[in-house]
Design an enzyme around this catalytic site. Structure first.
Site, PDB file in Angstrom:
ATOM      1  N   ASN A 159       4.989   3.176  34.921  1.00 42.36           N
ATOM      2  CA  ASN A 159       4.255   2.879  33.690  1.00 42.36           C
ATOM      3  C   ASN A 159       5.302   2.537  32.631  1.00 42.36           C
ATOM      4  O   ASN A 159       6.001   3.426  32.138  1.00 42.36           O
ATOM      5  CB  ASN A 159       3.424   4.107  33.282  1.00 42.36           C
ATOM      6  CG  ASN A 159       2.679   3.896  31.979  1.00 42.36           C
ATOM      7  OD1 ASN A 159       2.699   2.793  31.416  1.00 42.36           O
ATOM      8  ND2 ASN A 159       2.034   4.942  31.493  1.00 42.36           N
ATOM      9  N   LEU A 160       5.418   1.260  32.302  1.00 43.30           N
ATOM     10  CA  LEU A 160       6.481   0.829  31.382  1.00 43.30           C
ATOM     11  C   LEU A 160       6.104   1.055  29.914  1.00 43.30           C
ATOM     12  O   LEU A 160       6.925   0.832  29.021  1.00 43.30           O
ATOM     13  CB  LEU A 160       6.842  -0.636  31.642  1.00 43.30           C
ATOM     14  CG  LEU A 160       7.283  -0.961  33.095  1.00 43.30           C
ATOM     15  CD1 LEU A 160       7.620  -2.443  33.234  1.00 43.30           C
ATOM     16  CD2 LEU A 160       8.478  -0.116  33.522  1.00 43.30           C
ATOM     17  N   LYS A 161       4.855   1.461  29.687  1.00 40.11           N
ATOM     18  CA  LYS A 161       4.376   1.781  28.326  1.00 40.11           C
ATOM     19  C   LYS A 161       4.694   0.643  27.351  1.00 40.11           C
ATOM     20  O   LYS A 161       4.524  -0.515  27.680  1.00 40.11           O
ATOM     21  CB  LYS A 161       4.932   3.134  27.880  1.00 40.11           C
ATOM     22  CG  LYS A 161       4.622   4.227  28.911  1.00 40.11           C
ATOM     23  CD  LYS A 161       4.912   5.612  28.450  1.00 40.11           C
ATOM     24  CE  LYS A 161       4.588   6.607  29.572  1.00 40.11           C
ATOM     25  NZ  LYS A 161       4.784   7.990  29.221  1.00 40.11           N
ATOM     26  N   HIS A 168      -4.997   7.599  30.588  1.00 50.37           N
ATOM     27  CA  HIS A 168      -3.651   8.143  30.347  1.00 50.37           C
ATOM     28  C   HIS A 168      -3.675   9.048  29.120  1.00 50.37           C
ATOM     29  O   HIS A 168      -4.367   8.762  28.135  1.00 50.37           O
ATOM     30  CB  HIS A 168      -2.632   7.007  30.155  1.00 50.37           C
ATOM     31  CG  HIS A 168      -1.225   7.503  30.202  1.00 50.37           C
ATOM     32  ND1 HIS A 168      -0.619   8.100  29.119  1.00 50.37           N
ATOM     33  CD2 HIS A 168      -0.326   7.540  31.208  1.00 50.37           C
ATOM     34  CE1 HIS A 168       0.606   8.473  29.468  1.00 50.37           C
ATOM     35  NE2 HIS A 168       0.805   8.136  30.729  1.00 50.37           N
ATOM     36  N   GLY A 190       7.637  12.743  29.185  1.00 52.28           N
ATOM     37  CA  GLY A 190       8.723  12.342  28.291  1.00 52.28           C
ATOM     38  C   GLY A 190       9.508  13.499  27.695  1.00 52.28           C
ATOM     39  O   GLY A 190      10.233  13.316  26.719  1.00 52.28           O
ATOM     40  N   GLU A 204      -0.895  14.327  35.479  1.00 54.75           N
ATOM     41  CA  GLU A 204       0.239  14.257  34.564  1.00 54.75           C
ATOM     42  C   GLU A 204       0.058  15.303  33.461  1.00 54.75           C
ATOM     43  O   GLU A 204      -0.680  15.061  32.493  1.00 54.75           O
ATOM     44  CB  GLU A 204       0.308  12.874  33.907  1.00 54.75           C
ATOM     45  CG  GLU A 204       0.499  11.732  34.863  1.00 54.75           C
ATOM     46  CD  GLU A 204       1.089  10.506  34.159  1.00 54.75           C
ATOM     47  OE1 GLU A 204       2.198  10.123  34.529  1.00 54.75           O
ATOM     48  OE2 GLU A 204       0.458   9.973  33.237  1.00 54.75           O
ATOM     49  N   SER A 258       7.998  13.393  33.646  1.00 51.88           N
ATOM     50  CA  SER A 258       9.431  13.655  33.780  1.00 51.88           C
ATOM     51  C   SER A 258       9.942  13.580  35.219  1.00 51.88           C
ATOM     52  O   SER A 258      10.814  14.363  35.610  1.00 51.88           O
ATOM     53  CB  SER A 258       9.803  14.992  33.127  1.00 51.88           C
ATOM     54  OG  SER A 258       9.607  14.916  31.727  1.00 51.88           O
TER      55      SER A 258
END
Ligand code: 13P
Length: 235
Positions: free
Chosen positions: A6-8, A88, A163, A157, A193
């Protein structure tokens, strides 16, 4: 296994293209047979001829129309995108998406046969409130979701692990995944993470069918290393 990035809100159209080029050549060179998904930023969506499956991080439940700032089916069809991330925690908690809106989106893209990566996970206060309350919270994120949908992938998640460099213990991940597998037999990814240093251990756990990686996946070589772990473990 399923290895997803997931490159956000990172990378540009140009750097995403370079990223995908490197990723595709790694997959081909190493005869990778794992399912590799990448969710680029909206402005970096593109047609992808390689082995990587490109997905949207979000889209509105519409073909087109007056929904300023959103994209819909028409914009995804331009690039033959048939995969979407829904629920998400950043959309739930930062952008305020409700379960009701999420269900609407889920049903819309389900009807179109999209592969849906559906995210669930508890914030810190729910984890600290004990197992029962935590599982109740996670269960509420299954409300209205067709857990039998054939193109469903679920990603667990924990919000506090995203993060932050923090992760649940391996035993915790395995236990929660076992509980979540009882709710749906869909492939179940762990996210939060995941890095080169812990990916292999996570991937060996029972009921972990893959990983959803954020920040560590921004380095294509790190993401490739994680893919090669999955490939080795699958042999
Ligand atoms: P990090 O890997 O940066 O913790 O992000 C995980 C995530 O949110 C993937 O969707």
């Amino acid at each position: 296994m399923i290895i997803a990035a997931n490159l956000k809100t990172n990378l540009t159209r140009k750097t995403t293209l370079d990223y995908l080029g490197e990723l595709n050549s790694f997959i081909q060179k190493n005869h990778i047979s794992q399912e590799v998904l990448v969710f680029p930023a909206m402005s970096s969506l593109n047609s992808c001829d390689g082995d990587v499956i490109l997905g949207a991080q979000n889209a509105y439940a519409t073909k087109n129309g007056a929904f300023t700032g959103e994209i819909g089916l028409e914009q995804l069809e331009e690039f033959s995108i048939k995969t979407i991330l829904i629920g998400h925690s950043e959309r739930r908690h930062i952008l305020g998406e409700t379960q009701e809106e999420i269900v609407k989106k889920f049903n819309y893209y389900k009807k179109l046969g999209f592969k849906i990566v559906y995210c669930v996970g508890e914030p810190l206060e729910k984890r600290e409130a004990g197992k029962e309350e935590m599982m109740q919270y996670i269960s509420s994120q299954y409300k209205g979701i067709d857990t039998m949908y054939e193109n469903l992938i679920i990603a667990y998640e924990p919000v506090w692990a995203i993060g932050t460099g923090l992760t649940p213990t391996l035993v915790d991940i395995e236990n929660i995944h076992t509980d979540l597998k009882a709710k749906s037999s869909a492939p179940l990814l762990y996210g939060g993470s995941v890095k080169v240093t812990n990916a292999k251990e996570v991937l060996t756990l029972k009921n972990v069918d893959g990983i959803l990686v954020g920040s560590a996946a921004l380095y294509v070589e790190h993401f490739c290393t994680m893919i090669s772990y999955a490939q080795d473990l699958s042999q």
